[in-house]
Design a protein around this motif. Structure first.
Motif, PDB file in Angstrom:
ATOM      1  N   PRO A   1      -5.401   9.002   0.010  1.00 42.43           N
ATOM      2  CA  PRO A   1      -6.142   8.024   0.830  1.00 42.43           C
ATOM      3  C   PRO A   1      -6.800   8.704   2.028  1.00 42.43           C
ATOM      4  N   ASP A   2      -7.796   8.026   2.621  1.00 41.09           N
ATOM      5  CA  ASP A   2      -8.468   8.578   3.782  1.00 41.09           C
ATOM      6  C   ASP A   2      -7.752   8.179   5.069  1.00 41.09           C
ATOM      7  N   LEU A   3      -8.266   8.665   6.177  1.00 43.05           N
ATOM      8  CA  LEU A   3      -7.646   8.453   7.486  1.00 43.05           C
ATOM      9  C   LEU A   3      -7.483   6.982   7.821  1.00 43.05           C
ATOM     10  N   GLU A   4      -8.537   6.196   7.615  1.00 41.68           N
ATOM     11  CA  GLU A   4      -8.494   4.783   7.991  1.00 41.68           C
ATOM     12  C   GLU A   4      -7.432   4.023   7.208  1.00 41.68           C
ATOM     13  N   LYS A   5      -7.306   4.310   5.893  1.00 46.48           N
ATOM     14  CA  LYS A   5      -6.318   3.611   5.070  1.00 46.48           C
ATOM     15  C   LYS A   5      -4.898   3.960   5.494  1.00 46.48           C
ATOM     16  N   VAL A   6      -4.659   5.230   5.788  1.00 45.12           N
ATOM     17  CA  VAL A   6      -3.315   5.644   6.216  1.00 45.12           C
ATOM     18  C   VAL A   6      -2.975   5.014   7.557  1.00 45.12           C
ATOM     19  N   ALA A   7      -3.917   5.021   8.489  1.00 46.86           N
ATOM     20  CA  ALA A   7      -3.678   4.431   9.802  1.00 46.86           C
ATOM     21  C   ALA A   7      -3.366   2.941   9.686  1.00 46.86           C
TER      22      ALA A   7
ATOM     23  N   MET B   1       0.726   6.505  -1.162  1.00 39.44           N
ATOM     24  CA  MET B   1      -0.452   5.662  -1.344  1.00 39.44           C
ATOM     25  C   MET B   1      -1.417   6.200  -2.398  1.00 39.44           C
ATOM     26  N   ALA B   2      -1.228   7.427  -2.838  1.00 33.97           N
ATOM     27  CA  ALA B   2      -2.165   8.050  -3.773  1.00 33.97           C
ATOM     28  C   ALA B   2      -2.346   7.215  -5.029  1.00 33.97           C
ATOM     29  N   GLN B   3      -3.606   7.138  -5.520  1.00 35.66           N
ATOM     30  CA  GLN B   3      -3.828   6.324  -6.731  1.00 35.66           C
ATOM     31  C   GLN B   3      -4.932   6.872  -7.643  1.00 35.66           C
ATOM     32  N   PRO B   4      -4.862   8.064  -8.156  1.00 38.76           N
ATOM     33  CA  PRO B   4      -3.982   9.151  -7.723  1.00 38.76           C
ATOM     34  C   PRO B   4      -4.578   9.994  -6.601  1.00 38.76           C
ATOM     35  N   GLU B   5      -5.878   9.815  -6.268  1.00 38.76           N
ATOM     36  CA  GLU B   5      -6.467  10.578  -5.175  1.00 38.76           C
ATOM     37  C   GLU B   5      -5.835  10.167  -3.852  1.00 38.76           C
TER      38      GLU B   5
ATOM     39  N   GLN C   1      11.504  15.360  10.388  1.00 42.40           N
ATOM     40  CA  GLN C   1      11.350  14.101  11.119  1.00 42.40           C
ATOM     41  C   GLN C   1      10.049  14.023  11.921  1.00 42.40           C
ATOM     42  N   SER C   2       9.170  15.014  11.780  1.00 42.91           N
ATOM     43  CA  SER C   2       7.928  15.006  12.544  1.00 42.91           C
ATOM     44  C   SER C   2       6.999  13.889  12.074  1.00 42.91           C
ATOM     45  N   PHE C   3       6.069  13.499  12.944  1.00 38.95           N
ATOM     46  CA  PHE C   3       5.094  12.485  12.576  1.00 38.95           C
ATOM     47  C   PHE C   3       4.182  13.002  11.468  1.00 38.95           C
ATOM     48  N   ALA C   4       3.835  14.274  11.511  1.00 36.63           N
ATOM     49  CA  ALA C   4       2.989  14.867  10.467  1.00 36.63           C
ATOM     50  C   ALA C   4       3.633  14.725   9.097  1.00 36.63           C
ATOM     51  N   SER C   5       4.944  14.903   9.038  1.00 38.05           N
ATOM     52  CA  SER C   5       5.653  14.747   7.775  1.00 38.05           C
ATOM     53  C   SER C   5       5.598  13.306   7.293  1.00 38.05           C
ATOM     54  N   GLN C   6       5.725  12.346   8.215  1.00 38.09           N
ATOM     55  CA  GLN C   6       5.654  10.934   7.837  1.00 38.09           C
ATOM     56  C   GLN C   6       4.260  10.579   7.315  1.00 38.09           C
ATOM     57  N   VAL C   7       3.232  11.186   7.892  1.00 37.74           N
ATOM     58  CA  VAL C   7       1.866  10.959   7.413  1.00 37.74           C
ATOM     59  C   VAL C   7       1.716  11.517   5.999  1.00 37.74           C
ATOM     60  N   LYS C   8       2.270  12.696   5.753  1.00 37.81           N
ATOM     61  CA  LYS C   8       2.204  13.293   4.410  1.00 37.81           C
ATOM     62  C   LYS C   8       2.895  12.396   3.382  1.00 37.81           C
ATOM     63  N   ILE C   9       4.082  11.904   3.724  1.00 44.32           N
ATOM     64  CA  ILE C   9       4.816  11.017   2.824  1.00 44.32           C
ATOM     65  C   ILE C   9       3.990   9.763   2.524  1.00 44.32           C
ATOM     66  N   THR C  10       3.403   9.195   3.564  1.00 44.71           N
ATOM     67  CA  THR C  10       2.591   7.991   3.389  1.00 44.71           C
ATOM     68  C   THR C  10       1.398   8.264   2.489  1.00 44.71           C
TER      69      THR C  10
ATOM     70  N   GLU D   1       0.838  -1.196   0.000  1.00 44.99           N
ATOM     71  CA  GLU D   1       0.000   0.000   0.000  1.00 44.99           C
ATOM     72  C   GLU D   1       0.878   1.251   0.000  1.00 44.99           C
ATOM     73  N   PHE D   2       1.945   1.218   0.775  1.00 45.67           N
ATOM     74  CA  PHE D   2       2.834   2.367   0.918  1.00 45.67           C
ATOM     75  C   PHE D   2       3.668   2.613  -0.336  1.00 45.67           C
ATOM     76  N   MET D   3       4.023   1.549  -1.061  1.00 41.63           N
ATOM     77  CA  MET D   3       4.970   1.645  -2.171  1.00 41.63           C
ATOM     78  C   MET D   3       4.341   2.036  -3.504  1.00 41.63           C
ATOM     79  N   GLN D   4       3.104   2.401  -3.524  1.00 41.12           N
ATOM     80  CA  GLN D   4       2.392   2.639  -4.771  1.00 41.12           C
ATOM     81  C   GLN D   4       3.195   3.442  -5.804  1.00 41.12           C
ATOM     82  N   LEU D   5       3.648   4.631  -5.447  1.00 45.05           N
ATOM     83  CA  LEU D   5       4.323   5.477  -6.425  1.00 45.05           C
ATOM     84  C   LEU D   5       5.707   4.954  -6.783  1.00 45.05           C
TER      85      LEU D   5
END
Length: 323
Positions: free
Chosen positions: A237-243, A231-235, A218-227, A70-74
Protein backbone atom coordinates in the motif's frame (compact mmCIF):
# COMPACT_ATOMS: atom_id res chain seq x y z
CA UNK A 1 -20.63 -20.31 21.84
CA UNK A 2 -16.98 -20.67 20.75
CA UNK A 3 -15.02 -18.54 18.27
CA UNK A 4 -11.73 -19.40 16.58
CA UNK A 5 -9.00 -17.68 18.58
CA UNK A 6 -7.30 -16.43 15.39
CA UNK A 7 -10.12 -13.87 15.02
CA UNK A 8 -9.41 -12.52 18.51
CA UNK A 9 -5.67 -12.54 17.82
CA UNK A 10 -6.25 -10.31 14.78
CA UNK A 11 -8.00 -7.71 16.93
CA UNK A 12 -5.22 -7.86 19.51
CA UNK A 13 -2.41 -7.47 16.98
CA UNK A 14 -4.02 -4.42 15.43
CA UNK A 15 -4.63 -2.91 18.88
CA UNK A 16 -0.96 -3.46 19.73
CA UNK A 17 0.13 -1.64 16.55
CA UNK A 18 -2.20 1.22 17.54
CA UNK A 19 -0.58 1.43 20.99
CA UNK A 20 -2.89 -0.58 23.27
CA UNK A 21 -0.73 -2.50 25.80
CA UNK A 22 -1.05 -6.25 25.28
CA UNK A 23 -1.29 -6.98 28.99
CA UNK A 24 -4.53 -4.96 29.20
CA UNK A 25 -6.09 -7.14 26.51
CA UNK A 26 -4.92 -10.37 28.13
CA UNK A 27 -6.33 -9.33 31.51
CA UNK A 28 -9.96 -9.25 30.28
CA UNK A 29 -9.81 -12.81 28.88
CA UNK A 30 -11.18 -15.29 31.42
CA UNK A 31 -10.04 -18.42 29.55
CA UNK A 32 -7.11 -17.61 27.22
CA UNK A 33 -6.32 -20.29 24.60
CA UNK A 34 -3.16 -22.36 24.96
CA UNK A 35 -2.12 -21.99 21.31
CA UNK A 36 -3.55 -18.83 19.73
CA UNK A 37 -2.75 -19.44 16.01
CA UNK A 38 -3.79 -23.10 16.02
CA UNK A 39 -6.72 -23.73 13.64
CA UNK A 40 -8.59 -25.66 16.35
CA UNK A 41 -7.95 -23.14 19.14
CA UNK A 42 -11.11 -21.40 20.39
CA UNK A 43 -12.24 -18.73 22.84
CA UNK A 44 -15.59 -18.11 24.46
CA UNK A 45 -17.78 -15.51 22.77
CA UNK A 46 -17.80 -13.57 26.07
CA UNK A 47 -13.99 -13.30 26.00
CA UNK A 48 -14.06 -12.28 22.35
CA UNK A 49 -16.52 -9.47 23.06
CA UNK A 50 -14.57 -8.37 26.15
CA UNK A 51 -11.46 -7.75 24.05
CA UNK A 52 -13.37 -6.10 21.19
CA UNK A 53 -15.12 -3.82 23.68
CA UNK A 54 -11.82 -2.84 25.32
CA UNK A 55 -10.16 -2.11 21.96
CA UNK A 56 -13.18 -0.05 20.92
CA UNK A 57 -13.07 1.97 24.15
CA UNK A 58 -9.31 2.51 24.03
CA UNK A 59 -9.06 3.61 20.41
CA UNK A 60 -12.31 5.62 20.16
CA UNK A 61 -12.38 5.32 16.37
CA UNK A 62 -15.75 5.25 14.57
CA UNK A 63 -14.22 3.50 11.57
CA UNK A 64 -12.27 0.99 13.64
CA UNK A 65 -13.87 -2.06 11.99
CA UNK A 66 -12.96 -0.79 8.51
CA UNK A 67 -9.39 0.12 9.48
CA UNK A 68 -8.97 -3.27 11.11
CA UNK A 69 -10.28 -4.91 7.93
CA UNK A 70 -7.62 -3.10 5.92
CA UNK A 71 -4.95 -4.27 8.36
CA UNK A 72 -6.14 -7.90 8.55
CA UNK A 73 -5.86 -8.68 4.85
CA UNK A 74 -3.29 -11.49 5.07
CA UNK A 75 -4.52 -12.95 8.35
CA UNK A 76 -8.02 -13.50 6.94
CA UNK A 77 -7.25 -15.14 3.61
CA UNK A 78 -9.41 -18.11 4.54
CA UNK A 79 -12.49 -15.92 4.35
CA UNK A 80 -12.67 -15.53 0.57
CA UNK A 81 -9.52 -16.63 -1.23
CA UNK A 82 -9.20 -20.08 0.32
CA UNK A 83 -12.93 -20.62 -0.18
CA UNK A 84 -12.58 -19.78 -3.87
CA UNK A 85 -10.00 -22.54 -4.30
CA UNK A 86 -12.78 -25.06 -3.62
CA UNK A 87 -15.57 -23.36 -5.57
CA UNK A 88 -16.42 -23.46 -9.27
CA UNK A 89 -19.59 -21.33 -9.05
CA UNK A 90 -20.61 -18.31 -6.99
CA UNK A 91 -23.36 -20.36 -5.32
CA UNK A 92 -20.82 -22.98 -4.28
CA UNK A 93 -18.56 -20.22 -3.00
CA UNK A 94 -21.43 -18.90 -0.88
CA UNK A 95 -21.92 -22.38 0.59
CA UNK A 96 -18.27 -22.61 1.63
CA UNK A 97 -18.35 -19.06 3.01
CA UNK A 98 -21.36 -19.87 5.21
CA UNK A 99 -19.69 -23.08 6.38
CA UNK A 100 -16.52 -21.16 7.22
CA UNK A 101 -18.37 -18.54 9.26
CA UNK A 102 -20.48 -21.18 11.03
CA UNK A 103 -17.33 -23.00 12.08
CA UNK A 104 -15.01 -20.10 12.97
CA UNK A 105 -17.16 -17.04 13.73
CA UNK A 106 -20.63 -18.45 14.55
CA UNK A 107 -21.94 -15.20 16.03
CA UNK A 108 -22.35 -13.96 12.43
CA UNK A 109 -25.47 -14.89 10.46
CA UNK A 110 -25.34 -14.74 6.66
CA UNK A 111 -27.84 -14.50 3.80
CA UNK A 112 -26.79 -14.74 0.14
CA UNK A 113 -28.41 -14.43 -3.26
CA UNK A 114 -27.12 -14.27 -6.82
CA UNK A 115 -28.42 -13.87 -10.35
CA UNK A 116 -26.59 -13.58 -13.66
CA UNK A 117 -25.62 -9.94 -13.06
CA UNK A 118 -24.97 -9.44 -9.36
CA UNK A 119 -24.49 -11.21 -6.04
CA UNK A 120 -25.44 -9.98 -2.57
CA UNK A 121 -24.14 -10.99 0.87
CA UNK A 122 -25.96 -9.75 3.99
CA UNK A 123 -24.53 -10.18 7.50
CA UNK A 124 -25.99 -9.65 10.95
CA UNK A 125 -25.40 -10.64 14.58
CA UNK A 126 -28.18 -11.46 17.05
CA UNK A 127 -26.64 -10.10 20.26
CA UNK A 128 -27.04 -6.93 22.32
CA UNK A 129 -23.47 -5.70 21.78
CA UNK A 130 -24.52 -2.96 19.34
CA UNK A 131 -21.24 -1.03 18.99
CA UNK A 132 -19.09 -4.15 18.95
CA UNK A 133 -21.36 -5.86 16.38
CA UNK A 134 -21.00 -2.86 14.09
CA UNK A 135 -17.21 -3.09 14.39
CA UNK A 136 -17.16 -6.83 13.70
CA UNK A 137 -19.52 -6.71 10.70
CA UNK A 138 -17.85 -3.73 9.04
CA UNK A 139 -14.55 -5.48 9.59
CA UNK A 140 -15.67 -8.71 7.88
CA UNK A 141 -17.26 -6.83 4.97
CA UNK A 142 -14.04 -4.86 4.44
CA UNK A 143 -12.02 -8.07 4.31
CA UNK A 144 -14.42 -9.63 1.81
CA UNK A 145 -14.32 -6.56 -0.45
CA UNK A 146 -10.51 -6.40 -0.40
CA UNK A 147 -10.14 -10.06 -1.27
CA UNK A 148 -12.73 -9.88 -4.03
CA UNK A 149 -10.73 -7.04 -5.58
CA UNK A 150 -7.52 -9.01 -5.16
CA UNK A 151 -9.05 -11.99 -6.96
CA UNK A 152 -11.00 -10.21 -9.69
CA UNK A 153 -9.07 -6.94 -10.05
CA UNK A 154 -9.98 -3.36 -9.25
CA UNK A 155 -12.48 -3.28 -12.11
CA UNK A 156 -15.00 -5.38 -10.18
CA UNK A 157 -17.88 -3.20 -8.94
CA UNK A 158 -18.42 -3.61 -5.18
CA UNK A 159 -20.89 -1.74 -2.98
CA UNK A 160 -20.82 -1.98 0.82
CA UNK A 161 -23.66 -0.79 3.06
CA UNK A 162 -23.92 0.00 6.75
CA UNK A 163 -26.76 1.48 8.83
CA UNK A 164 -24.09 3.70 10.47
CA UNK A 165 -22.76 5.18 7.20
CA UNK A 166 -21.68 8.83 7.15
CA UNK A 167 -19.49 10.97 4.91
CA UNK A 168 -16.23 9.93 6.57
CA UNK A 169 -16.65 6.34 5.31
CA UNK A 170 -14.27 5.30 2.49
CA UNK A 171 -15.32 5.16 -1.16
CA UNK A 172 -17.54 2.20 -1.97
CA UNK A 173 -19.65 2.48 1.20
CA UNK A 174 -23.20 3.83 1.34
CA UNK A 175 -26.17 3.99 3.70
CA UNK A 176 -28.24 0.81 3.99
CA UNK A 177 -30.67 -0.84 6.36
CA UNK A 178 -28.34 -3.82 6.79
CA UNK A 179 -24.66 -4.68 6.60
CA UNK A 180 -24.20 -5.97 3.06
CA UNK A 181 -21.85 -6.41 0.13
CA UNK A 182 -22.98 -6.41 -3.51
CA UNK A 183 -20.66 -7.23 -6.41
CA UNK A 184 -20.79 -7.90 -10.14
CA UNK A 185 -21.31 -11.61 -10.57
CA UNK A 186 -19.83 -11.98 -14.06
CA UNK A 187 -16.39 -10.69 -13.10
CA UNK A 188 -16.28 -12.88 -9.99
CA UNK A 189 -17.15 -15.96 -12.05
CA UNK A 190 -14.21 -15.19 -14.31
CA UNK A 191 -11.94 -14.81 -11.26
CA UNK A 192 -12.94 -18.23 -9.96
CA UNK A 193 -11.45 -19.76 -13.07
CA UNK A 194 -8.02 -18.33 -12.22
CA UNK A 195 -7.57 -18.41 -8.46
CA UNK A 196 -3.80 -18.85 -8.85
CA UNK A 197 -3.50 -15.37 -10.36
CA UNK A 198 -1.13 -14.10 -7.67
CA UNK A 199 0.29 -17.49 -6.58
CA UNK A 200 -0.73 -16.61 -3.04
CA UNK A 201 0.18 -20.05 -1.74
CA UNK A 202 3.79 -18.83 -2.04
CA UNK A 203 3.38 -15.12 -1.45
CA UNK A 204 1.28 -15.19 1.72
CA UNK A 205 3.57 -17.52 3.74
CA UNK A 206 6.52 -15.35 2.66
CA UNK A 207 4.79 -12.19 3.88
CA UNK A 208 3.69 -13.82 7.14
CA UNK A 209 7.24 -15.04 7.82
CA UNK A 210 8.50 -11.49 7.34
CA UNK A 211 5.83 -10.22 9.75
CA UNK A 212 6.86 -12.71 12.45
CA UNK A 213 10.45 -11.58 12.10
CA UNK A 214 9.44 -7.96 12.69
CA UNK A 215 7.38 -8.48 15.86
CA UNK A 216 10.34 -8.42 18.24
CA UNK A 217 11.23 -4.89 17.09
CA UNK A 218 9.12 -2.33 18.98
CA UNK A 219 10.07 0.65 16.79
CA UNK A 220 7.44 2.61 14.90
CA UNK A 221 9.21 1.77 11.63
CA UNK A 222 8.71 -1.91 12.37
CA UNK A 223 5.00 -1.36 13.03
CA UNK A 224 4.70 0.44 9.68
CA UNK A 225 6.40 -2.51 7.94
CA UNK A 226 4.02 -4.98 9.60
CA UNK A 227 1.03 -2.86 8.58
CA UNK A 228 2.25 -2.64 4.97
CA UNK A 229 2.69 -6.41 4.73
CA UNK A 230 -0.70 -7.05 6.34
CA UNK A 231 -2.39 -4.68 3.88
CA UNK A 232 -0.65 -6.00 0.75
CA UNK A 233 -3.04 -7.24 -1.94
CA UNK A 234 -0.49 -8.33 -3.07
CA UNK A 235 1.26 -5.04 -3.96
CA UNK A 236 2.30 -2.90 -1.02
CA UNK A 237 0.00 0.00 0.00
CA UNK A 238 0.99 3.65 -0.39
CA UNK A 239 1.67 6.21 2.32
CA UNK A 240 -1.87 7.58 2.51
CA UNK A 241 -3.47 4.13 2.90
CA UNK A 242 -1.06 3.09 5.65
CA UNK A 243 -1.55 6.38 7.51
CA UNK A 244 -5.34 6.02 7.33
CA UNK A 245 -5.21 2.46 8.67
CA UNK A 246 -3.06 3.64 11.59
CA UNK A 247 -5.53 6.53 12.13
CA UNK A 248 -3.10 9.38 11.54
CA UNK A 249 -2.24 11.84 8.81
CA UNK A 250 0.46 11.08 6.25
CA UNK A 251 2.50 13.97 7.65
CA UNK A 252 2.33 12.59 11.20
CA UNK A 253 3.42 9.16 9.98
CA UNK A 254 6.35 10.69 8.09
CA UNK A 255 7.35 12.80 11.10
CA UNK A 256 7.38 9.77 13.41
CA UNK A 257 9.52 7.87 10.93
CA UNK A 258 11.90 10.83 10.65
CA UNK A 259 12.35 10.65 14.44
CA UNK A 260 13.76 7.15 13.83
CA UNK A 261 15.99 8.38 10.99
CA UNK A 262 14.04 6.78 8.17
CA UNK A 263 11.27 7.58 5.66
CA UNK A 264 8.27 5.79 4.20
CA UNK A 265 10.06 5.64 0.83
CA UNK A 266 13.05 3.91 2.40
CA UNK A 267 10.83 1.41 4.23
CA UNK A 268 8.93 0.62 1.02
CA UNK A 269 12.17 0.12 -0.90
CA UNK A 270 13.60 -2.19 1.79
CA UNK A 271 10.47 -4.35 1.78
CA UNK A 272 10.48 -4.56 -2.02
CA UNK A 273 14.13 -5.58 -1.92
CA UNK A 274 13.44 -8.39 0.57
CA UNK A 275 10.29 -9.58 -1.21
CA UNK A 276 12.02 -9.65 -4.59
CA UNK A 277 14.78 -11.85 -3.17
CA UNK A 278 12.21 -14.25 -1.73
CA UNK A 279 10.15 -14.52 -4.92
CA UNK A 280 12.99 -14.73 -7.43
CA UNK A 281 13.82 -18.15 -5.92
CA UNK A 282 10.44 -19.50 -7.08
CA UNK A 283 10.32 -20.36 -10.77
CA UNK A 284 6.51 -20.05 -10.69
CA UNK A 285 7.02 -16.28 -10.66
CA UNK A 286 8.24 -14.72 -13.86
CA UNK A 287 10.20 -11.48 -13.75
CA UNK A 288 7.05 -9.75 -15.03
CA UNK A 289 5.00 -11.34 -12.18
CA UNK A 290 7.40 -10.09 -9.52
CA UNK A 291 7.47 -6.65 -11.12
CA UNK A 292 3.66 -6.54 -10.91
CA UNK A 293 3.53 -7.77 -7.30
CA UNK A 294 6.04 -5.11 -6.24
CA UNK A 295 4.17 -2.33 -8.04
CA UNK A 296 6.77 -1.45 -10.68
CA UNK A 297 5.40 0.23 -13.79
CA UNK A 298 7.26 -2.21 -16.06
CA UNK A 299 9.65 -5.19 -15.74
CA UNK A 300 12.63 -3.10 -16.89
CA UNK A 301 12.26 -0.90 -13.79
CA UNK A 302 12.24 -3.95 -11.53
CA UNK A 303 15.31 -5.44 -13.28
CA UNK A 304 17.16 -2.14 -12.81
CA UNK A 305 16.28 -2.02 -9.09
CA UNK A 306 17.15 -5.69 -8.48
CA UNK A 307 20.53 -5.21 -10.16
CA UNK A 308 21.17 -2.12 -8.05
CA UNK A 309 20.22 -3.97 -4.84
CA UNK A 310 22.13 -7.21 -5.39
CA UNK A 311 24.78 -6.48 -8.00
CA UNK A 312 23.38 -8.82 -10.65
CA UNK A 313 20.19 -9.16 -12.69
CA UNK A 314 17.25 -11.43 -11.76
CA UNK A 315 18.05 -13.65 -14.77
CA UNK A 316 21.70 -13.97 -13.65
CA UNK A 317 20.63 -14.88 -10.12
CA UNK A 318 18.32 -17.63 -11.43
CA UNK A 319 21.12 -18.99 -13.59
CA UNK A 320 23.30 -19.24 -10.49
CA UNK A 321 20.55 -21.10 -8.62
CA UNK A 322 20.30 -23.63 -11.44
CA UNK A 323 24.01 -24.52 -11.24
Amino acid sequence: MKIQSIHLLNFMEYARVRGVPEHQLIEVIQQPPVNWPDANSQVAAEDFYAVVQLVNEQLKDELLGIRLGEFMQLKALGLVYQISLQATTVEEGFYYLKSYLDASLPIIQISTQADKDKAIIELWIDTSYLNENRLILENVLTIMARELRMMAGEQIAITLTSPFYHQAYPDGWQKGNRFSLTFTNTLFKAALQDTSRWKLEILVPAYLKMIEGLKTDQSFASQVKITMLQMAQPELPDLEKVASTLYMTARTLQRRLENEATTFRQISASLKKEISYLLISHKQYSVADISLVLGFSEPASFIHSFTKWYGYSPQKYRQQLAL
